[in-house]
Design a protein around this motif. Structure first.
Motif, PDB file in Angstrom:
ATOM      1  N   GLN A 443       0.872  -1.167   0.000  1.00  0.00           N
ATOM      2  CA  GLN A 443       0.000   0.000   0.000  1.00  0.00           C
ATOM      3  C   GLN A 443       0.910   1.217   0.000  1.00  0.00           C
ATOM      4  N   GLY A 444       1.051   1.828  -1.168  1.00  0.00           N
ATOM      5  CA  GLY A 444       2.050   2.885  -1.292  1.00  0.00           C
ATOM      6  C   GLY A 444       3.438   2.302  -1.106  1.00  0.00           C
ATOM      7  N   GLU A 445       4.182   2.842  -0.162  1.00  0.00           N
ATOM      8  CA  GLU A 445       5.534   2.343   0.125  1.00  0.00           C
ATOM      9  C   GLU A 445       5.543   1.310   1.244  1.00  0.00           C
ATOM     10  N   GLU A 446       4.362   0.922   1.712  1.00  0.00           N
ATOM     11  CA  GLU A 446       4.300   0.047   2.873  1.00  0.00           C
ATOM     12  C   GLU A 446       4.012  -1.407   2.495  1.00  0.00           C
ATOM     13  N   ILE A 447       4.643  -2.310   3.218  1.00  0.00           N
ATOM     14  CA  ILE A 447       4.229  -3.702   3.246  1.00  0.00           C
ATOM     15  C   ILE A 447       3.820  -4.012   4.679  1.00  0.00           C
ATOM     16  N   PHE A 448       3.366  -5.237   4.930  1.00  0.00           N
ATOM     17  CA  PHE A 448       2.855  -5.584   6.253  1.00  0.00           C
ATOM     18  C   PHE A 448       3.504  -6.873   6.746  1.00  0.00           C
ATOM     19  N   LEU A 449       3.715  -6.947   8.046  1.00  0.00           N
ATOM     20  CA  LEU A 449       4.326  -8.102   8.682  1.00  0.00           C
ATOM     21  C   LEU A 449       3.440  -8.573   9.826  1.00  0.00           C
ATOM     22  N   ALA A 450       3.161  -9.866   9.871  1.00  0.00           N
ATOM     23  CA  ALA A 450       2.357 -10.454  10.947  1.00  0.00           C
ATOM     24  C   ALA A 450       3.197 -11.502  11.654  1.00  0.00           C
ATOM     25  N   GLY A 451       3.102 -11.564  12.969  1.00  0.00           N
ATOM     26  CA  GLY A 451       3.932 -12.518  13.714  1.00  0.00           C
ATOM     27  C   GLY A 451       3.284 -12.987  14.988  1.00  0.00           C
ATOM     28  N   ALA A 452       3.980 -13.931  15.652  1.00  0.00           N
ATOM     29  CA  ALA A 452       3.459 -14.525  16.890  1.00  0.00           C
ATOM     30  C   ALA A 452       3.558 -13.568  18.063  1.00  0.00           C
ATOM     31  N   GLY A 453       4.497 -12.634  18.012  1.00  0.00           N
ATOM     32  CA  GLY A 453       4.592 -11.646  19.079  1.00  0.00           C
ATOM     33  C   GLY A 453       5.042 -12.209  20.407  1.00  0.00           C
ATOM     34  N   ALA A 454       6.066 -13.079  20.374  1.00  0.00           N
ATOM     35  CA  ALA A 454       6.577 -13.635  21.619  1.00  0.00           C
ATOM     36  C   ALA A 454       7.065 -12.524  22.544  1.00  0.00           C
ATOM     37  N   SER A 455       6.825 -12.709  23.833  1.00  0.00           N
ATOM     38  CA  SER A 455       7.236 -11.726  24.838  1.00  0.00           C
ATOM     39  C   SER A 455       7.465 -12.452  26.150  1.00  0.00           C
ATOM     40  N   PRO A 456       8.090 -11.812  27.133  1.00  0.00           N
ATOM     41  CA  PRO A 456       8.288 -12.461  28.435  1.00  0.00           C
ATOM     42  C   PRO A 456       6.984 -12.893  29.097  1.00  0.00           C
ATOM     43  N   ALA A 457       5.867 -12.303  28.669  1.00  0.00           N
ATOM     44  CA  ALA A 457       4.566 -12.677  29.236  1.00  0.00           C
ATOM     45  C   ALA A 457       3.818 -13.673  28.367  1.00  0.00           C
ATOM     46  N   GLY A 458       4.441 -14.143  27.290  1.00  0.00           N
ATOM     47  CA  GLY A 458       3.784 -15.068  26.377  1.00  0.00           C
ATOM     48  C   GLY A 458       3.506 -14.428  25.028  1.00  0.00           C
ATOM     49  N   ASP A 459       3.029 -15.214  24.093  1.00  0.00           N
ATOM     50  CA  ASP A 459       2.787 -14.724  22.739  1.00  0.00           C
ATOM     51  C   ASP A 459       1.606 -13.765  22.691  1.00  0.00           C
ATOM     52  N   ARG A 460       1.806 -12.645  21.980  1.00  0.00           N
ATOM     53  CA  ARG A 460       0.731 -11.693  21.699  1.00  0.00           C
ATOM     54  C   ARG A 460       0.827 -11.330  20.216  1.00  0.00           C
ATOM     55  N   PRO A 461       0.118 -12.053  19.357  1.00  0.00           N
ATOM     56  CA  PRO A 461       0.239 -11.842  17.908  1.00  0.00           C
ATOM     57  C   PRO A 461       0.029 -10.379  17.508  1.00  0.00           C
ATOM     58  N   PHE A 462       0.732  -9.977  16.431  1.00  0.00           N
ATOM     59  CA  PHE A 462       0.735  -8.581  16.028  1.00  0.00           C
ATOM     60  C   PHE A 462       0.638  -8.448  14.516  1.00  0.00           C
ATOM     61  N   LEU A 463       0.349  -7.225  14.079  1.00  0.00           N
ATOM     62  CA  LEU A 463       0.406  -6.823  12.678  1.00  0.00           C
ATOM     63  C   LEU A 463       1.111  -5.481  12.615  1.00  0.00           C
ATOM     64  N   ASP A 464       2.190  -5.410  11.808  1.00  0.00           N
ATOM     65  CA  ASP A 464       2.953  -4.179  11.635  1.00  0.00           C
ATOM     66  C   ASP A 464       2.901  -3.728  10.189  1.00  0.00           C
ATOM     67  N   SER A 465       3.088  -2.436   9.967  1.00  0.00           N
ATOM     68  CA  SER A 465       3.380  -1.921   8.630  1.00  0.00           C
ATOM     69  C   SER A 465       4.866  -1.574   8.592  1.00  0.00           C
ATOM     70  N   LEU A 466       5.484  -1.753   7.424  1.00  0.00           N
ATOM     71  CA  LEU A 466       6.905  -1.446   7.246  1.00  0.00           C
ATOM     72  C   LEU A 466       7.052  -0.575   6.012  1.00  0.00           C
ATOM     73  N   ASN A 467       7.582   0.630   6.190  1.00  0.00           N
ATOM     74  CA  ASN A 467       7.827   1.537   5.080  1.00  0.00           C
ATOM     75  C   ASN A 467       9.137   1.152   4.404  1.00  0.00           C
ATOM     76  N   LEU A 468       9.071   0.796   3.128  1.00  0.00           N
ATOM     77  CA  LEU A 468      10.255   0.286   2.430  1.00  0.00           C
ATOM     78  C   LEU A 468      11.241   1.386   2.086  1.00  0.00           C
TER      79      LEU A 468
END
Length: 810
Positions: A443-468
């Motif tokens: 979308q424009g200059e952005e792509i998107f990244l989705a992950g499990a979101g591991a953390s010291p408190a456990g996994d919290r899945p996420f969605l990020d945008s990344l400007n190329l």
């Protein structure tokens, strides 16, 4: 010293656990979502949890790494070979906009596979294993109707039996040839001796390449017979079938985005009795489809690859794939290090590209310092994500590249350990074009990244945008800490609406439609957008009685300071401060560094389901679940101090559960599967922490896998003391703690052949130990049938009740 037979049903010979356990076992699992590319509809797919032993016992042939049922030409095993081909139990079609649901009527006595959506999201296709054939079925979103395409018998022996063509009106299929005739008859007299020969050249083959290999000339005839397919195009609307080319042993098929070219891989002789079909000689071709006969362009003719370094790659071109943002451009990799990770070279792989009409020499587009792991292609031609990995360091890197401009420098996107969880950037979000090509969603200059979101408190899945351009990230969504909510995909052309799959310990998983709103101030790592959500599906809880079970994340340290964690489950009705009998379950993992080993994985916010050993909770046990059992060290010498770390991991976990006031230190058992079964037997042999153990489908004598196991790459001749030290078979005289050994009689995993369980039982019994051996008929590495799983839980409860729960004081 002979083991006593367990009480069994006179009708079946199998035993069953108590009724409260059976009720939970027989309850259906929640469905899983399968969204169409447009994300305006999704299928709720409910899988059959346990087929009958009659289905698991269906006769099959073992042919070079695949198991084929001759009565209908179906694939008996999963692609990994560790289980039974699963059946879909039910299908429901959901409209995302309003949540309306239609139950789809599957054919009677059906064993459907998981459907494949067309790129336009209007249809889906699936295989159905019938009595005498594997059928082709198609579903229509508009009507909800399912129909069989008559006259098509699929051949799924080498997978890829069906795929949508780019026009989304036709399916490319592998058919059983109509002229196939009868299967070869087994000769009454052997045609001669089975002979193998080595030419004196050194070369290792991984143990895991030797599953169900061919055994002689008759097997070769059967392999040729059942492996043959006729390629065909099926018009979905009319059912018209048009054959392409001649029958052959086709393995991989992939249609180019232009719909006019087809990448074909087919096997040829000579075959091998040492490795599976993936290493057989094969030809790679590009077929230019035409009205009469395909025009064939030869790309590569690859020889038999019996001597591939463990964790290495065969010589010559490999990993062929179409460039997704061009009409018909082929890309592949070739090793520059002989395929051997131990060789030091400036670059391990070169990447080649060849455009239609495939008459010129291929162009080398780049070289990778470490092993090439593939491209994710952008919607625009100048955009591609390149991934490489380093087997020696457990390391991966991602680059933004322009494969058409060698002068444009690569831009590093990530550079981290493959064991790293907390900083894992996630995977790029893709979208399917109208022709079925899969590209990065931009979308424009952005792509998107989705992950499990591991953390010291456990996994919290996420969605990020990344400007190329700037390489700056924004967090668009992150699961709430009280639940586990995963990104499924975007709805519509923009990034304002998305589908998620949400659950909590007391709420079954369901789909939600989220609308991302205005920006808000957020803490580091939190979403920068507020969000509203609306329920799309409404699955009910199939086992309300399980909600009485509590779980929590527990973090602690090993004696040497390594951070560890486990999930602690307490049985229904548990009162805090009460000490109860406890079972530890773990699966050891290998790490190159201690920092990554100590990171928390998994989530305590998932919907609690009970399968396998977790059913022991209903028998009054607490469970130390998925306890971190890291084996830390240089991957080249990973197992030099395996035993010391194993015992240290176990002691730290048990001590912490005791400190919490939950576990009775005098009533602790241990269980594990496969590599975890090896762990179980070793802990029984080398520690006094446990009163009893249950080891399922394990490998107990590593000298029988002489060219490596897990991350151990040295052969038994290079490190004999390591192989002996990790093998409980050689310490059978020290095993006095009761050990139940369970194994499937048709285990296809070469590292855990049924002989491993038999020989450990014989060794313990012969040395006066307390042991019991249960061999489950017809079962693979992962036990499939309802009867076998009932027997397993019956055995575990009986064993642990006798030797743990009701054990006399030490």
């Amino acid at each position: 010293m002979t083991a006593q037979a367990a009480p069994a049903s006179p009708a079946t010979g199998y035993s069953q656990p108590p009724k409260n356990v059976l009720d939970v076992m027989n309850a259906p699992s929640p469905a899983q979502p399968l969204a169409n590319p447009a994300r305006d509809h999704l299928l709720l797919v409910t899988m059959q949890d346990y087929p009958s032993i009659a289905r698991v016992a269906t006769p099959f042939l073992k042919l070079a790494g695949v198991r084929i049922e001759p009565k209908n030409h179906s694939r008996h095993d999963t692609r990994s070979g560790y289980g039974i081909t699963p059946c879909v139990r039910s299908l429901d079609l959901v409209t995302v906009a309003d949540g309306s649901l239609r139950h789809l009527a599957l054919p009677p006595q059906a064993c459907p596979g998981v459907p494949q959506w067309s790129a336009d999201g209007q249809r889906f296709a699936f295989e159905n294993i019938a009595e005498d054939s594997v059928e082709l079925w198609v579903g229509e979103v508009k009507t909800g109707a399912l129909r069989r395409i008559p006259g098509v018998r699929l051949n799924p022996m080498f997978d890829n039996a069906l795929q949508w063509m780019p026009d989304q009106k036709r399916l490319l299929v592998k058919r059983v040839p109509e002229t196939l005739g009868k299967a070869p008859a087994q000769p009454a007299v052997p045609p001669g001796p089975r002979i193998q020969q080595s030419d004196g050249k050194s070369g290792q083959s991984s143990t895991y390449e030797t599953r169900d290999t061919l055994t002689g000339p008759y097997d070769e005839q059967l392999f040729d017979y059942y492996g043959q397919s006729q390629l065909a195009l099926v018009d979905v609307a009319s059912g018209k079938v048009a054959n392409i080319g001649k029958p052959a042993l086709y393995t991989d098929l992939d249609t180019a985005p232009d719909g006019q070219h087809l990448l074909v891989s087919k096997l040829r002789r000579p075959y091998s009795y040492l490795v599976t079909y993936e290493r057989f000689p094969h030809d790679v071709e590009v077929w230019q489809l035409s009205a009469k006969a395909p025009v064939i362009h030869a790309i590569a003719s690859l020889p038999l690859a019996e001597r591939v370094p463990v964790h290495g790659e065969p010589l010559g071109p490999r990993d062929f794939a179409w460039r997704q943002n061009e009409a018909a451009t082929l890309v592949w990799a070739e090793a520059l290090d002989g395929g051997d990770w131990q060789v030091k070279v400036p670059a391990r792989d070169k990447v080649m590209m060849l455009r239609a009409p495939f008459k010129s020499a291929p162009l080398e587009i780049l070289r990778t310092e470490q092993r090439f792991a593939g491209f994710s292609w952008g919607e625009r031609p100048e955009t591609a994500l390149l991934t490489e990995f380093d087997q020696n360091r457990h390391w991966t890197r991602g680059f933004l590249v322009n494969v058409d401009d060698a002068k444009q420098p690569q831009r590093l996107l990530w550079d981290l350990s493959t064991d790293e969880k907390y900083a894992n950037p996630g995977h790029p979000v893709a979208r399917r074009l109208a022709n079925g090509a899969i590209v990065l969603r931009q979308q424009g200059e952005e792509i998107f990244l989705a992950g499990a979101g591991a953390s010291p408190a456990g996994d919290r899945p996420f969605l990020d945008s990344l400007n190329l351009k700037t390489l700056q990230k924004q967090r668009l969504f992150r699961s709430d800490a009280t639940r586990y909510e995963q990104f499924i995909g975007f709805v519509g052309a923009g990034s304002e609406h998305l589908l998620t799959w949400s659950q909590s310990p007391v709420e079954p998983p369901n789909a939600f439609l989220r609308t991302l709103g205005a920006r808000s101030e957020a803490a580091a790592g939190e979403a920068v957008f507020s969000s509203e959500r609306k329920a799309v599906t409404h699955q009910a809880d199939p086992t309300p009685e399980v909600r009485a079970i509590q779980k929590r994340l527990v973090k602690y340290k090993r004696a040497d300071g390594v951070d560890l964690s486990f999930t602690l489950y307490t049985p229904p009705g548990y009162k805090e401060g009460t000490r109860v009998p406890t079972i530890l379950y773990a699966y050891p993992l290998d790490y190159a560094d201690a920092g990554a080993a100590g990171q928390v994985s998994g989530s305590q916010a998932t919907f609690t389901r009970l399968r396998n050993y977790r059913l022991l909770l209903l028998a009054g046990y607490a469970i130390i679940d998925n306890a971190a059992f890291p084996v830390i060290g240089d991957p080249k010498r990973a197992y030099d101090n395996y035993m010391e770390q194993l015992v240290g991991d176990a002691k730290a976990a048990v001590d912490e559960a005791v400190r919490l006031g939950v576990t009775d230190p005098d009533r602790v058992g241990v269980t594990g599967h496969s590599h975890g079964a090896l762990m179980t037997a070793n802990l029984i042999a080398h520690s006094s922490l446990f009163r009893a153990g249950v080891a399922t489908s394990g490998s107990y004598n590593k000298t029988l896998t002489p060219f490596g196991f897990q991350s151990e790459r040295r052969s038994v001749w290079e490190a004999p003391e390591v192989y002996q030290k990790v093998s409980p078979f050689f310490y059978a005289d020290k095993i006095k703690t009761p050990l139940l050994i369970v194994h499937g009689e048709d285990d296809a995993n070469p590292g855990t052949t049924p002989l491993q369980g038999v020989k450990l039982f014989e060794a313990i019994r012969g040395n006066g130990g307390t042991t019991r051996l249960v061999m489950l008929p017809h079962e693979p590495h992962w036990y499939a049938s309802l009867e076998s799983n009932e027997q397993l839980i019956y055995e575990m409860i009986s064993w642990f009740d006798k030797y743990v729960k009701n054990a006399a004081a030490r």
